[in-house]
Design a protein around this motif. Structure first.
Motif, PDB file in Angstrom:
ATOM      1  N   LYS A   1      26.418 -21.683 -22.101  1.00 54.21           N
ATOM      2  CA  LYS A   1      27.765 -21.536 -22.665  1.00 54.21           C
ATOM      3  C   LYS A   1      27.724 -20.967 -24.092  1.00 54.21           C
ATOM      4  O   LYS A   1      28.579 -20.178 -24.476  1.00 54.21           O
ATOM      5  CB  LYS A   1      28.447 -22.910 -22.675  1.00 54.21           C
ATOM      6  N   PHE A   2      26.715 -21.398 -24.850  1.00 50.40           N
ATOM      7  CA  PHE A   2      26.666 -20.986 -26.257  1.00 50.40           C
ATOM      8  C   PHE A   2      25.514 -20.012 -26.552  1.00 50.40           C
ATOM      9  O   PHE A   2      25.012 -19.959 -27.667  1.00 50.40           O
ATOM     10  CB  PHE A   2      26.579 -22.219 -27.162  1.00 50.40           C
ATOM     11  N   ALA A   3      25.145 -19.262 -25.505  1.00 50.87           N
ATOM     12  CA  ALA A   3      24.016 -18.334 -25.654  1.00 50.87           C
ATOM     13  C   ALA A   3      24.233 -17.337 -26.793  1.00 50.87           C
ATOM     14  O   ALA A   3      23.295 -16.933 -27.468  1.00 50.87           O
ATOM     15  CB  ALA A   3      23.790 -17.600 -24.340  1.00 50.87           C
ATOM     16  N   HIS A   4      25.499 -16.944 -27.006  1.00 50.11           N
ATOM     17  CA  HIS A   4      25.785 -15.912 -28.012  1.00 50.11           C
ATOM     18  C   HIS A   4      26.069 -16.490 -29.398  1.00 50.11           C
ATOM     19  O   HIS A   4      26.370 -15.745 -30.324  1.00 50.11           O
ATOM     20  CB  HIS A   4      26.993 -15.082 -27.586  1.00 50.11           C
ATOM     21  N   GLU A   5      26.010 -17.803 -29.539  1.00 48.59           N
ATOM     22  CA  GLU A   5      26.450 -18.449 -30.781  1.00 48.59           C
ATOM     23  C   GLU A   5      25.765 -17.884 -32.038  1.00 48.59           C
ATOM     24  O   GLU A   5      26.435 -17.493 -32.992  1.00 48.59           O
ATOM     25  CB  GLU A   5      26.225 -19.959 -30.698  1.00 48.59           C
ATOM     26  N   ALA A   6      24.431 -17.850 -32.001  1.00 50.39           N
ATOM     27  CA  ALA A   6      23.694 -17.413 -33.202  1.00 50.39           C
ATOM     28  C   ALA A   6      24.014 -15.961 -33.544  1.00 50.39           C
ATOM     29  O   ALA A   6      24.228 -15.619 -34.716  1.00 50.39           O
ATOM     30  CB  ALA A   6      22.204 -17.600 -32.982  1.00 50.39           C
ATOM     31  N   LEU A   7      24.078 -15.118 -32.506  1.00 51.42           N
ATOM     32  CA  LEU A   7      24.366 -13.699 -32.745  1.00 51.42           C
ATOM     33  C   LEU A   7      25.779 -13.518 -33.304  1.00 51.42           C
ATOM     34  O   LEU A   7      25.985 -12.784 -34.281  1.00 51.42           O
ATOM     35  CB  LEU A   7      24.200 -12.910 -31.438  1.00 51.42           C
ATOM     36  N   LEU A   8      26.752 -14.216 -32.679  1.00 47.82           N
ATOM     37  CA  LEU A   8      28.137 -14.108 -33.157  1.00 47.82           C
ATOM     38  C   LEU A   8      28.246 -14.579 -34.612  1.00 47.82           C
ATOM     39  O   LEU A   8      28.927 -13.953 -35.415  1.00 47.82           O
ATOM     40  CB  LEU A   8      29.070 -14.935 -32.263  1.00 47.82           C
ATOM     41  N   ALA A   9      27.549 -15.687 -34.917  1.00 49.18           N
ATOM     42  CA  ALA A   9      27.602 -16.212 -36.302  1.00 49.18           C
ATOM     43  C   ALA A   9      27.046 -15.179 -37.282  1.00 49.18           C
ATOM     44  O   ALA A   9      27.568 -15.019 -38.382  1.00 49.18           O
ATOM     45  CB  ALA A   9      26.815 -17.515 -36.389  1.00 49.18           C
ATOM     46  N   ARG A  10      26.026 -14.456 -36.853  1.00 48.16           N
ATOM     47  CA  ARG A  10      25.438 -13.452 -37.756  1.00 48.16           C
ATOM     48  C   ARG A  10      26.314 -12.210 -37.876  1.00 48.16           C
ATOM     49  O   ARG A  10      26.226 -11.469 -38.857  1.00 48.16           O
ATOM     50  CB  ARG A  10      24.044 -13.052 -37.239  1.00 48.16           C
ATOM     51  N   LEU A  11      27.150 -11.986 -36.850  1.00 53.15           N
ATOM     52  CA  LEU A  11      28.035 -10.807 -36.904  1.00 53.15           C
ATOM     53  C   LEU A  11      29.320 -11.069 -37.706  1.00 53.15           C
ATOM     54  O   LEU A  11      30.020 -10.126 -38.066  1.00 53.15           O
ATOM     55  CB  LEU A  11      28.393 -10.360 -35.484  1.00 53.15           C
ATOM     56  N   LEU A  12      29.618 -12.344 -37.975  1.00 53.39           N
ATOM     57  CA  LEU A  12      30.868 -12.659 -38.682  1.00 53.39           C
ATOM     58  C   LEU A  12      30.966 -11.996 -40.064  1.00 53.39           C
ATOM     59  O   LEU A  12      32.020 -11.447 -40.401  1.00 53.39           O
ATOM     60  CB  LEU A  12      31.069 -14.172 -38.794  1.00 53.39           C
ATOM     61  N   PRO A  13      29.888 -11.991 -40.871  1.00 57.00           N
ATOM     62  CA  PRO A  13      29.986 -11.299 -42.166  1.00 57.00           C
ATOM     63  C   PRO A  13      30.265  -9.801 -42.006  1.00 57.00           C
ATOM     64  O   PRO A  13      30.975  -9.206 -42.820  1.00 57.00           O
ATOM     65  CB  PRO A  13      28.608 -11.521 -42.801  1.00 57.00           C
ATOM     66  N   VAL A  14      29.725  -9.201 -40.930  1.00 54.99           N
ATOM     67  CA  VAL A  14      29.976  -7.773 -40.665  1.00 54.99           C
ATOM     68  C   VAL A  14      31.458  -7.570 -40.380  1.00 54.99           C
ATOM     69  O   VAL A  14      32.092  -6.638 -40.896  1.00 54.99           O
ATOM     70  CB  VAL A  14      29.122  -7.282 -39.466  1.00 54.99           C
TER      71      VAL A  14
ATOM     72  N   GLU B   1      33.469  -7.749 -43.501  1.00 55.57           N
ATOM     73  CA  GLU B   1      33.391  -6.508 -44.285  1.00 55.57           C
ATOM     74  C   GLU B   1      34.281  -5.420 -43.692  1.00 55.57           C
ATOM     75  O   GLU B   1      34.951  -4.681 -44.409  1.00 55.57           O
ATOM     76  CB  GLU B   1      31.933  -6.025 -44.363  1.00 55.57           C
ATOM     77  N   LEU B   2      34.281  -5.349 -42.356  1.00 54.99           N
ATOM     78  CA  LEU B   2      35.146  -4.360 -41.702  1.00 54.99           C
ATOM     79  C   LEU B   2      36.618  -4.675 -41.962  1.00 54.99           C
ATOM     80  O   LEU B   2      37.428  -3.783 -42.185  1.00 54.99           O
ATOM     81  CB  LEU B   2      34.856  -4.308 -40.199  1.00 54.99           C
ATOM     82  N   ASP B   3      36.954  -5.979 -41.930  1.00 55.91           N
ATOM     83  CA  ASP B   3      38.336  -6.394 -42.231  1.00 55.91           C
ATOM     84  C   ASP B   3      38.726  -5.958 -43.644  1.00 55.91           C
ATOM     85  O   ASP B   3      39.828  -5.453 -43.876  1.00 55.91           O
ATOM     86  CB  ASP B   3      38.464  -7.921 -42.122  1.00 55.91           C
ATOM     87  N   ALA B   4      37.795  -6.162 -44.580  1.00 56.49           N
ATOM     88  CA  ALA B   4      38.056  -5.780 -45.972  1.00 56.49           C
ATOM     89  C   ALA B   4      38.215  -4.270 -46.089  1.00 56.49           C
ATOM     90  O   ALA B   4      39.101  -3.779 -46.796  1.00 56.49           O
ATOM     91  CB  ALA B   4      36.913  -6.267 -46.859  1.00 56.49           C
ATOM     92  N   ALA B   5      37.366  -3.522 -45.358  1.00 59.62           N
ATOM     93  CA  ALA B   5      37.437  -2.063 -45.397  1.00 59.62           C
ATOM     94  C   ALA B   5      38.766  -1.577 -44.831  1.00 59.62           C
ATOM     95  O   ALA B   5      39.412  -0.695 -45.401  1.00 59.62           O
ATOM     96  CB  ALA B   5      36.271  -1.466 -44.610  1.00 59.62           C
TER      97      ALA B   5
END
Lengths: 147, 168
Positions: free
Chosen positions: B58-71, B74-78
């Protein structure tokens, strides 16, 4: 025989673990996030909706600084009292709330009742501080495994 | 020293047998208790492993998603800063990323204009504002996200506090 868990009752954060297959495993807090980690902040907050312990207590600290208790471990074994809404709380009572929260989350995580616990104290703690930590551990109806 | 009669010898032999039987009975009880304990332990372990396996999927993507949040931040800010065609292009990239992350289970935590919730939000500032409701979120400084029922990152918010304790 029920499981025994170990708790590092820390000044800022607390952690819990149990033994499985001869190796220790960390018990995550219910509100732990991938971002913030799985620890239990040693924070207790008194709010109009009740007592918050751990991560939620820490998150509302800015809004409720007078009724949010942090770093109580520093006062363990002293006569210091936290006064909230006219009621005095001893440091071990606040620590007991943190321990109760850890116990509840550990029981939910492990799927079984926990009746025994080992709680860490720093090597420099004096007898009063050790006794206060033991008292905190006794409050939530746990059986101490020794000193 | 009196000589042992055959009857006394037989009695001693019997007593030894009784003692041995008692020892074996105790040993059996101990082993049975140990077995029951191990059985219960194994059953709990089996349930936990099953549950853990479900959680891992269920949470296989958790670590990857957490690491993509700062990206994503930044896109939101851009998107908020860039205008014209460049802004449009960045918005498209951002929307595609959000779509992919949503498909992996990511959900934004609604916070703006809602009552402060310490289970999903992190209060970093309070403001006094007569026209806004006390204890409500005035501004979201950093969006919060959840993955299924788990908080991936709490929303960092500014909360209105006009009188007394907003939360206490």
């Amino acid at each position: 025989m029920a499981k025994i868990i170990g708790i590092d009752l820390g000044t800022t954060n607390s952690e819990a673990a149990y033994m499985e297959g001869g190796a220790p495993k960390i018990i995550p807090s219910a509100e732990g996030s991938a971002y913030g980690g799985k620890m239990f902040p040693s924070v207790v907050a008194f709010t109009k909706d009740g007592i918050l312990v751990g991560e939620p207590a820490k998150r509302q600290a800015v809004l409720n600084p007078d009724k949010t208790v942090m770093q109580i471990k520093r006062k363990m074994g002293t006569d210091y009292k936290v006064r909230v809404e006219g009621k005095d709380y001893a440091p071990q009572e606040i620590s007991a709330m943190v321990l109760r929260k850890i116990k509840a989350d550990a029981e939910a995580f492990l799927g079984q009742k926990i009746s025994q616990v080992v709680i860490t104290v720093p090597a420099y703690f004096n007898d009063n501080q050790r006794q206060a930590t033991k008292d905190a551990g006794r409050s939530p109806a746990w059986r101490s495994c020794g000193s | 020293m009196p000589e042992k009669t055959p009857t006394a010898e037989a009695e001693m032999g019997q007593a030894a047998e009784v003692g041995e039987a008692e020892g074996l009975r105790r040993e059996k009880e101990e082993l049975l208790t140990k077995l029951k304990y191990l059985q219960a332990e194994f059953e709990n372990y089996r349930k936990r492993v099953e549950r853990d396996a479900e959680i891992v999927v269920k949470f296989a993507h958790e670590a990857l998603l957490a690491r993509l949040l700062p990206v994503l931040d930044e896109l939101d800010a851009a998107v908020g800063t860039l205008k014209d065609e460049a802004g449009k292009g960045v918005r498209m990239v951002r929307d595609n990323l959000v779509k992919a992350m949503r498909e992996a289970g990511l959900q934004e935590i609604p916070a703006l204009g809602r009552p402060f919730d310490p289970y999903t939000m992190d209060a970093v500032q309070q403001v006094s504002e007569k026209d806004s409701k006390d204890g409500f979120v005035k501004e979201v400084l950093r969006k919060g996200y959840r993955l299924h029922d788990r908080i991936l990152r709490p929303a960092q918010v500014v909360v209105v506090r006009n009188q007394g304790d907003a939360n206490g």
